[in-house]
Write a protein that holds these residues in place. Structure first.
Motif, PDB file in Angstrom:
ATOM      1  N   VAL A 185      27.295  57.422  66.186  1.00 16.23           N
ATOM      2  CA  VAL A 185      28.355  57.252  65.185  1.00 16.23           C
ATOM      3  C   VAL A 185      29.706  57.463  65.874  1.00 16.23           C
ATOM      4  O   VAL A 185      29.910  58.481  66.550  1.00 16.23           O
ATOM      5  N   ASN A 186      30.610  56.498  65.680  1.00 12.26           N
ATOM      6  CA  ASN A 186      31.959  56.599  66.243  1.00 12.26           C
ATOM      7  C   ASN A 186      32.858  57.287  65.208  1.00 12.26           C
ATOM      8  O   ASN A 186      33.082  56.762  64.119  1.00 12.26           O
ATOM      9  N   ASP A 191      35.709  55.179  57.734  1.00 11.81           N
ATOM     10  CA  ASP A 191      34.590  55.756  56.980  1.00 11.81           C
ATOM     11  C   ASP A 191      33.590  56.491  57.871  1.00 11.81           C
ATOM     12  O   ASP A 191      32.377  56.311  57.780  1.00 11.81           O
ATOM     13  N   PHE A 192      34.158  57.345  58.763  1.00  8.45           N
ATOM     14  CA  PHE A 192      33.271  58.115  59.640  1.00  8.45           C
ATOM     15  C   PHE A 192      32.266  58.922  58.838  1.00  8.45           C
ATOM     16  O   PHE A 192      31.062  58.907  59.124  1.00  8.45           O
ATOM     17  N   SER A 193      32.750  59.612  57.796  1.00  7.65           N
ATOM     18  CA  SER A 193      31.817  60.522  57.136  1.00  7.65           C
ATOM     19  C   SER A 193      30.712  59.754  56.403  1.00  7.65           C
ATOM     20  O   SER A 193      29.552  60.181  56.396  1.00  7.65           O
ATOM     21  N   ALA A 198      24.938  58.074  56.577  1.00  4.06           N
ATOM     22  CA  ALA A 198      23.901  57.047  56.743  1.00  4.06           C
ATOM     23  C   ALA A 198      23.032  57.345  57.966  1.00  4.06           C
ATOM     24  O   ALA A 198      21.829  57.055  57.971  1.00  4.06           O
ATOM     25  N   ALA A 199      23.635  57.928  59.002  1.00  3.94           N
ATOM     26  CA  ALA A 199      22.872  58.219  60.232  1.00  3.94           C
ATOM     27  C   ALA A 199      21.950  59.422  60.054  1.00  3.94           C
ATOM     28  O   ALA A 199      20.940  59.548  60.753  1.00  3.94           O
ATOM     29  N   ALA A 200      22.317  60.319  59.137  1.00  7.30           N
ATOM     30  CA  ALA A 200      21.502  61.527  58.922  1.00  7.30           C
ATOM     31  C   ALA A 200      21.324  61.718  57.418  1.00  7.30           C
ATOM     32  O   ALA A 200      21.859  62.667  56.839  1.00  7.30           O
ATOM     33  N   TYR A 216      34.765  68.155  62.600  1.00 10.80           N
ATOM     34  CA  TYR A 216      34.112  69.427  62.230  1.00 10.80           C
ATOM     35  C   TYR A 216      33.757  69.432  60.741  1.00 10.80           C
ATOM     36  O   TYR A 216      32.626  69.762  60.362  1.00 10.80           O
ATOM     37  N   ARG A 217      34.708  69.048  59.914  1.00 11.31           N
ATOM     38  CA  ARG A 217      34.482  69.138  58.460  1.00 11.31           C
ATOM     39  C   ARG A 217      33.336  68.214  58.022  1.00 11.31           C
ATOM     40  O   ARG A 217      32.480  68.597  57.223  1.00 11.31           O
ATOM     41  N   ALA A 218      33.281  66.998  58.599  1.00  7.76           N
ATOM     42  CA  ALA A 218      32.209  66.060  58.218  1.00  7.76           C
ATOM     43  C   ALA A 218      30.848  66.584  58.685  1.00  7.76           C
ATOM     44  O   ALA A 218      29.850  66.476  57.965  1.00  7.76           O
ATOM     45  N   CYS A 219      30.802  67.163  59.877  1.00  5.21           N
ATOM     46  CA  CYS A 219      29.523  67.691  60.390  1.00  5.21           C
ATOM     47  C   CYS A 219      29.065  68.875  59.541  1.00  5.21           C
ATOM     48  O   CYS A 219      27.875  69.003  59.225  1.00  5.21           O
TER      49      CYS A 219
END
Ligand SMILES: NC(=O)c1ccc[n+]([C@@H]2O[C@H](COP(=O)([O-])OP(=O)(O)OC[C@H]3O[C@@H](n4cnc5c(N)ncnc54)[C@H](OP(=O)(O)O)[C@@H]3O)[C@@H](O)[C@H]2O)c1
Length: 334
Positions: A185-186, A191-193, A198-200, A216-219
């Protein structure tokens, strides 16, 4: 030598007196230096674990034991060793306690040896010692194409974990896919988050996070119950004294977590800095021996993303800061 903070040009090539080993120390003739992002931060005056200027920067090198102090076995003379120090490795001689001059890997090149210590130790401490990685954990790794990141991807892959590798560039992510089977994921794409979701889809159990801010916040938001996020850096944070807006951005983007929110989500945020482990030699050497055994067992190898001449060390800083580097940048002294 670093006398003042600033751009890569402030790194000054200068003559200093050769170090003399005290009791229990060795002097190592440096063959190659591993460049760390922390040294970029130190040069900019943004790194807490740096001595007062002026000083010779550099946290790791590989070289040959050239002199031993009293109490050190003279049989160590001539051995190739890995050196981890708080500062002083951007030099052709470095002095350190003999107990911390660790045997090199016979089957690694000099450059690979220079690239191993800090990156693999950081990834191992974060994933294994702190997050207690298990083969069933779904692992997220940020700045996955970098020095720490490529080490972490290899370690997690050797555990057999499913991996979501994140970075700020598609070309860099393609290089990570050559290392192991990963979903990528880039985090600089729109729409990174949403892409991370979708990836996890069922969340992440362990995250090694070194960027800060939105990444950090998205993870953190993607952590599954009982998940552990380990903060080992915040490469995205930057500020300058003359720009109060940059202080505010740095404050906003510093990783933080409220205990009550952690309780509701049943997750943990941990943080590590391996520098502070240096005085705890027994713990450090215990971890090191587990890491090196694992590395040999699984045939892991550091990714060397560029080799520079000593006189071009500022170029290595410039390249690392540009975010274009992959793996570890190494500087040859000879
Ligand atoms: N806790 C510890 O003991 C410890 C030890 C070693 C390193 N670290 C930390 O781990 C991280 C990686 O270190 P490294 O030496 O292996 O470096 P690196 O990952 O090879 O290079 C730094 C990477 O950070 C990412 N990055 C994100 N935002 C950035 C920004 N605004 N400016 C520059 N780079 C940015 C870039 O990758 P993308 O473009 O893909 O985002 C860049 O390639 C750093 O945060 C470092 O401070 C911590």
């Amino acid at each position: 030598m670093l006398r003042r903070t600033g751009g890569p040009h402030v790194l000054e090539l200068t003559d200093v007196a050769d170090p003399v080993p005290e009791a229990g120390e060795v002097v190592v003739r440096v063959e190659a230096i591993g460049v760390n992002y922390a040294e970029v931060l130190s040069r900019k005056g943004l790194y807490g674990w740096a001595p007062a200027r002026p000083y010779v920067p550099g946290m790791e090198a590989v070289g040959i034991v050239e002199e031993v102090g009293s109490g050190v076995d003279p049989d160590r003379l001539g051995a190739r060793v890995l050196c981890g120090v708080q500062y002083g490795a951007y030099a052709d001689r470095v002095v350190l306690p003999a107990s911390r001059a660790l045997p090199s890997f016979d089957d690694f090149s000099v450059e690979e040896n220079a690239a191993f210590g800090v990156n693999f130790m950081t990834a191992w401490v974060a994933l294994v010692e702190m997050a207690r990685l298990r083969s069933t954990d779904r692992v997220g790794i940020t700045a996955a194409a970098g020095g720490v990141g490529t080490a972490a991807v290899q370690i997690a892959a050797a555990f057999g974990c499913p991996i979501v590798a994140m970075a700020g560039d598609d070309g860099k992510l393609a290089r990570v896919r050559e290392l192991a089977e990963v979903t990528t994921v880039n985090y600089r794409s729109p729409d990174f988050s949403g892409r991370l979701d979708a990836a996890a889809p069922e969340g992440l159990d362990v995250v090694l996070e070194v960027v800060g801010g939105e990444v950090y916040r998205a993870c953190l938001a993607r952590l599954a119950p009982f998940g552990r996020l380990v903060v080992a850096g915040y490469a995205g944070l930057d500020y300058t004294l003359w720009n109060p807006l940059s202080w505010w951005r740095a404050w906003r983007d510093a990783p933080r977590m409220r205990t009550m929110d952690a309780a509701v989500a049943s997750v943990g945020v941990l943080a590590t800095h391996i520098g502070y482990l240096l005085p705890d030699e027994e713990r450090l050497l215990g971890v090191w021996s587990k890491l090196t055994a694992f590395t040999r067992e699984h045939g892991l190898r550091p990714v060397v993303g560029g080799v520079y001449d000593f006189a071009d060390l500022p170029e290595a800083h410039r390249f690392m800061e540009s975010r274009a580097s992959v793996g570890k940048l190494v500087v040859r002294t000879a």
